[in-house]
Every structure is written in structure tokens, then in C-alpha cells.
Design a protein around this motif. Structure first.
Motif, PDB file in Angstrom:
ATOM      1  N   SER A  48       9.088   3.450   7.220  1.00 41.74           N
ATOM      2  CA  SER A  48       9.160   3.060   5.702  1.00 41.74           C
ATOM      3  C   SER A  48       9.751   2.271   5.642  1.00 41.74           C
ATOM      4  O   SER A  48      10.040   1.678   7.039  1.00 41.74           O
ATOM      5  N   ARG A  49      10.046   1.953   3.942  1.00 40.38           N
ATOM      6  CA  ARG A  49      10.786   0.236   4.071  1.00 40.38           C
ATOM      7  C   ARG A  49      11.767   0.659   4.686  1.00 40.38           C
ATOM      8  O   ARG A  49      12.337  -0.377   4.981  1.00 40.38           O
ATOM      9  N   THR A  50      12.561   1.621   4.399  1.00 36.19           N
ATOM     10  CA  THR A  50      14.094   1.747   4.854  1.00 36.19           C
ATOM     11  C   THR A  50      14.138   1.542   6.723  1.00 36.19           C
ATOM     12  O   THR A  50      15.560   1.521   7.080  1.00 36.19           O
ATOM     13  N   ARG A  51      13.409   2.215   7.016  1.00 34.92           N
ATOM     14  CA  ARG A  51      13.469   2.316   7.943  1.00 34.92           C
ATOM     15  C   ARG A  51      12.694   0.997   9.199  1.00 34.92           C
ATOM     16  O   ARG A  51      13.437   0.660   9.823  1.00 34.92           O
ATOM     17  N   PRO A 101       1.185  -1.180  -0.114  1.00 39.98           N
ATOM     18  CA  PRO A 101       0.188   0.211   0.198  1.00 39.98           C
ATOM     19  C   PRO A 101       0.649   0.916   0.207  1.00 39.98           C
ATOM     20  O   PRO A 101       2.355   1.179  -0.092  1.00 39.98           O
ATOM     21  N   SER A 102       0.309   2.406  -0.496  1.00 39.76           N
ATOM     22  CA  SER A 102       0.826   3.685  -0.489  1.00 39.76           C
ATOM     23  C   SER A 102       1.178   4.069   1.115  1.00 39.76           C
ATOM     24  O   SER A 102       0.093   3.556   1.723  1.00 39.76           O
ATOM     25  N   PRO A 103       2.342   4.332   1.053  1.00 41.32           N
ATOM     26  CA  PRO A 103       3.958   5.026  -0.155  1.00 41.32           C
ATOM     27  C   PRO A 103       4.164   4.328  -0.459  1.00 41.32           C
ATOM     28  O   PRO A 103       5.168   5.331  -1.005  1.00 41.32           O
ATOM     29  N   HIS A 139       0.601  -7.055   9.033  1.00 39.71           N
ATOM     30  CA  HIS A 139       2.147  -6.601  10.054  1.00 39.71           C
ATOM     31  C   HIS A 139       2.420  -5.428   8.818  1.00 39.71           C
ATOM     32  O   HIS A 139       2.783  -4.064   9.185  1.00 39.71           O
ATOM     33  N   ALA A 140       2.157  -5.318   7.399  1.00 37.25           N
ATOM     34  CA  ALA A 140       1.877  -4.730   6.879  1.00 37.25           C
ATOM     35  C   ALA A 140       1.717  -3.348   6.572  1.00 37.25           C
ATOM     36  O   ALA A 140       1.560  -2.255   6.817  1.00 37.25           O
ATOM     37  N   GLY A 141       0.255  -3.527   7.153  1.00 38.76           N
ATOM     38  CA  GLY A 141      -0.397  -2.728   6.987  1.00 38.76           C
ATOM     39  C   GLY A 141      -0.573  -1.880   8.029  1.00 38.76           C
ATOM     40  O   GLY A 141       0.058  -0.340   8.554  1.00 38.76           O
TER      41      GLY A 141
END
Lengths: 178, 352
Positions: free
Chosen positions: B260-263, B179-181, B250-252
Motif C-alpha cells: 500500500s502507499r502507507t506501507r 493502478p488499483s487498489p 516501479h509503481a507497478g
């Protein structure tokens, strides 16, 4: 029932031809012995103990060590060439797993192709597999292999010395006779 | 041209099994017509070399790959993805020679990200890591059959697997676009949004991660990190890579909270670091060799993952359960690295 044509999924090219181990001869003059250490646990200790025994059995001028950064890759062509220019005899090892024994075998074969007698030291479970690799690399039947009992990674130092001393005569024989 | 042999059509399974050409399961007969149809889906010539394995003095041609893809049950339109997966696996950084030789017996895990995954009907949702989807099952299987038949990675030949894992039959799935972002993983890895990529990792079987009661992203991260900071995994303490598959629940929770993915990568890398004493308390001895220098950092900790960038994070799975998964690369990063290739670039001959 009918007959169909199917294509072979296997690799079919013949292994490179004309590869022979380096010539073996009795060592009468001092030679440099190089240990190609794959840095597996206890590999250096075993190789050092073997080298110490070889210094009693053969006229070893000095023992050099090339420590590989990883056991999971063979030495590259440049490294093999460099080692060949300064080595009279080579011991590669200790292969005590799948990837590392295959790569140590390839280290030995590279030196053999460059005219340097070599021997690969592996533990018992990997003997059939490195035979297959030797064939794939064009040196079918390569026999300059010394086999240790498995495992070696969990042995004490005195145990490592014992198996190395027991193996050293075979190592010397592999390096000096066909 | 590959060698041809005439066999009875009723005898295909027995014949191929007898030649040790299968993974134990029935195969689709690789007739010249089927192989030609597979090859016709790309501009590659039959003798195009997809990759070489100098450690075995062998190379993989498009034809041999197509033969194994037919056998695996691939539809012809899967072949561009199969070629890309093979190219990634044959990249020097992946070190396929050791991957398929190691006593650790890793699977070749493949994650497909992009529009082709949808076009080919790949499964990214419910049971994405299980069976039942033709594309998932056969694309992964094609690569494994390639390893067996062209690289000689068979027990008794040049596969030293002690146990192996079920992913060695097939372990291939599609990313469910997050999902965004968040962007799809291929974008974060530097590829265009309209490209399709295949990421290969030499992995253990998936470790399922359960957290059903905690909707706080910090708590979810702790649970995932616990699975990563496992003394029983070979690379823990030495620095490896791994794939985290975030299920939708979990992703939600994580993405809604603004992570963020980086975090996520940073947090998981940091929280999975381990004290040498934890390893030793669990019977794992500290190596001091040149290839596995287990010297703690100034903070006294060792890495499970070599760096945050070595934590691959993708979203996949079906709604209805707080499940995620962790797939560690079986060995430290010095032995093998994950590789990502783009389909378009691979087929057009440029994977730069």
C-alpha cells in the motif's frame, strides 16, 4: 507597430508609513539586555560574547536570552510585546543566511516599533537583502545593523570571540545613538 | 486596479525585461482584456486577497495573480488551479517568505491531482517533469512570476538564493492516477475523489532514481531510500519532507506485490534513517541547536524524513524505463511544510 495597454504585475501598495526606530539615548541607568537568538549554529556564542563586551561598555543589569524555535520565522506579536515589557536593549541575530537574516531583522524592527532600541547582527552577504526587507516593512533606511564577516557557522570558538569583541562597540553605538 | 502603462506591442519583451518583471524568458503581454478573461474563470473579485505575507507587509490579489498568469502564458481556464497553487504557497505552514528568501533557493514544486488535471491537458506521463506541456510549464511559471513581481523575490531584492535550481522557472506536473487498489494521492490526503488538489513543496531539483534490473519491491525501496538518505541534503539527520515520484515500472512492481502507499511511506521513512557517524564520515557536522536538535533516537538513528506522513508518494511518468524521482524539501520541517489545497474549496473561499 501599435500601442497596447498592459497592467503592472508588481506589488504597488506603499509600505506602511510613519515607522521610526525607537528613540536612542545614552544609557545611564542599569538596563536589561535581551538577546533574541535565532539558534543558527554559533549564533548563541557570538551573541554571548557581544553581550559580555557590552557589560563592560554599558550599565547592563542582566542579560536575558530568548531562543527562537526556528530561525525561519520572526518572533510573533505576543513574544515581541512580552520582550518589550522587560527589555531595555535588544540584539537580534545572527543572520547568516537569507531567511534567517530577514527574520532577525523583523525581530529587531518589531522591538523598535514597541519603543525598544534594537540592533540586528548579520553577516556581510545579507546586508543588501535586509535593506530591501526593511523598506518592505516600512522602515526604509533602517541602519541599526552590525555586519560580521561571512561565514561564522564554521568558525572556531576563539574566532567567534574575536569577531564579537570587534563588533561590540558598533553594537553599543547602534543601541545608544542614531 | 493595477497600474496601466502604454507600450509598443513590438517592445513587450524588452520592456518587461528592463523592469525585471520576467524570469528572463519572453512573456505574454498582460492586457486588460487578457487579465479580465483570466479573472472571469473564477467567481473571485479582482481585489480578492488570495493570501498575505506579513513578513513582507504584502498581499496577493486575484488581479495581480491573473496578470502574472497571463504573462506566464497560462490559458484562462488554468486560473482556478493557479489560484489554488498560490493559496497553498501562501499558507502559513509553507512559510513562503523563507522559501523564496533562503540561500537554498528551492523551487515551488506543484503536484496536481484530480479531474481538472485531465481537463486542462496537464502532463502526467512521459516527460512529466520535463518541458513541452503548456499547462505544466505555465502554471508553475505563473507562481514563480508572482513570487518575483509581487513578493519581490528577485536577486538583489528579497531572494538570497545561492545557486537556485532549474525548477525555479517552473516545476509543476500532474499525478498519473495509480493502478488499483491504490487511490489517487488526494484521496489519501483526505479530499474527495471528484475534487482537484494542488500540493506545493519547497523542493530541490528532482533527483532521478534508476533501478532497471530489480523487479522486487524491496529492492526498489532500497534504491529510493538510498537517494533519500543522502548526507548532502540539508534536512537529512534533522527531519524533513520529500516527494517520491514513482515511475510506472516501479509503481507497478510495488502495487502488484500488494504494497500500500502507507506501507511505502513507512518503509521509506524507516530505510532512509541515518547514523550520525554516516553524516560525519561525509563531512557533515552534527548540530545541537534548538531548531535542529540532531539527537539520535534510542536506536541510534536520525531521521531523513520527519515521519512516514512526511513522505509524499505520487505516481507519474511514462512507461519504458525503470525510473523514479525524489524531490526533497530543501530544509527541515521546522522551516516549511508541504501544503495541499482543493480547487473547489479555494475558489469558494473555504480551504478547511
Amino acid at each position: 507597430m501599435s500601442i497596447i495597454m498592459v497592467l503592472s504585475p508588481e506589488y504597488e501598495k506603499v509600505a506602511p508609513e510613519g515607522m521610526r526606530p525607537a528613540e536612542r539615548r545614552a544609557v545611564d541607568e542599569p538596563v536589561v539586555l535581551t538577546l533574541v537568538d535565532n539558534c543558527k549554529p554559533n549564533a548563541r556564542a557570538i551573541l554571548n560574547y557581544i553581550a559580555a563586551e557590552l557589560e563592560r561598555l554599558l550599565p547592563i543589569e542582566r542579560v536575558d536570552v530568548h531562543a527562537k524555535g526556528t530561525s525561519a520565522a520572526p518572533i510573533d506579536e505576543q513574544t515581541a510585546s512580552d520582550l518589550a515589557t522587560r527589555s531595555g536593549l535588544v540584539i537580534a541575530g545572527v543572520g547568516d543566511c537569507g531567511g534567517c537574516s530577514a527574520c532577525s531583522l523583523q525581530d529587531a524592527i518589531q522591538l523598535e516599533r514597541l519603543g525598544v532600541p534594537a540592533v540586528v547582527v548579520v553577516t556581510e552577504p545579507f546586508v543588501p537583502m535586509i535593506a530591501a526587507f526593511a523598506t518592505s516593512l516600512g522602515m526604509s533606511g533602517y541602519s541599526s545593523i552590525v555586519v560580521l564577516p561571512h561565514p561564522v557557522s564554521s568558525l572556531r570558538d576563539d574566532e567567534l570571540r574575536e569577531i564579537a569583541v570587534r563588533a561590540a562597540p558598533d553594537v553599543a553605538r547602534c543601541l545608544t545613538t542614531h | 486596479m493595477a497600474a496601466q502603462v502604454e507600450i509598443e506591442d513590438s517592445n513587450v519583451y524588452a520592456y518587461f525585461l528592463g523592469r525585471d518583471w520576467t524570469d528572463g524568458l519572453p512573456v505574454v503581454a498582460p492586457t486588460p482584456e487578457r487579465v479580465d478573461a483570466m479573472l472571469a474563470t473564477t467567481p473571485l473579485d479582482a481585489d480578492h486577497v488570495v493570501g498575505s505575507i506579513p513578513e513582507r507587509s504584502r498581499s496577493v490579489t486575484a488581479e495581480k495573480l491573473a496578470i502574472n498568469a497571463v504573462m506566464a502564458g497560462c490559458a484562462a481556464e488554468y486560473f482556478p488551479v493557479v489560484v489554488t497553487a498560490a493559496a497553498a504557497a501562501l499558507d502559513a505552514a509553507f512559510n513562503v517568505n523563507t522559501v523564496v528568501t533562503s540561500t537554498g533557493g528551492p523551487a515551488i514544486c506543484m503536484v496536481v491531482s484530480g479531474p481538472l488535471a485531465v481537463d486542462l491537458g496537464m502532463n502526467a506521463k512521459h516527460n512529466a517533469l520535463g518541458g513541452g506541456n503548456r499547462a505544466n510549464a505555465t502554471i508553475g511559471r505563473a507562481i514563480r512570476l508572482l513570487m518575483r513581481n509581487v513578493l519581490g523575490a528577485r536577486v538583489g531584492e528579497m531572494d538570497g538564493s545561492s545557486l537556485g535550481n532549474p525548477g525555479k522557472v517552473s516545476l509543476c506536473f500532474a499525478e498519473d492516477p495509480p493502478p488499483s487498489p491504490w487511490s489517487p494521492v488526494r484521496v489519501d490526503l483526505g479530499f474527495d475523489i471528484d475534487e482537484t488538489t494542488v500540493t506545493v513543496l519547497a523542493s530541490e531539483a528532482p533527483h532521478q532514481i534508476a533501478n532497471h534490473l530489480n523487479g522486487d519491491p524491496d529492492g526498489i525501496m532500497r534504491t529510493i531510500a538510498a537517494a533519500m538518505r543522502n548526507p548532502a541534503q540539508f534536512a537529512v539527520g534533522k527531519g524533513g519532507q520529500g516527494l517520491v515520484v514513482l515511475g510506472p515500472e516501479h509503481a507497478g512492481a510495488i502495487i502488484r506485490a500488494g504494497w500500500s502507499r502507507t506501507r511505502v511511506q513507512q518503509e521509506l521513512w524507516n530505510r532512509s534513517r541515518i547514523r550520525p557517524e554516516e553524516l560525519e564520515d561525509n563531512g557533515v557536522r552534527i548540530e545541537r541547536s534548538a531548531q535542529h536538535a540532531m539527537t539520535p533516537d534510542q536506536d541510534g538513528l536520525l531521521n531523513a524524513m520527519a515521519s512516514p506522513d512526511d513522505v509524499y508518494v505520487v505516481t507519474a511518468g511514462g512507461h519504458g524505463g525503470g525510473w523514479s524521482a525524489f524531490l526533497p524539501v530543501w530544509a527541515p520541517i521546522v522551516h516549511s511544510r508541504a501544503v495541499t489545497c482543493g480547487v473547489r474549496r479555494t475558489i469558494e473561499g473555504d480551504r478547511s
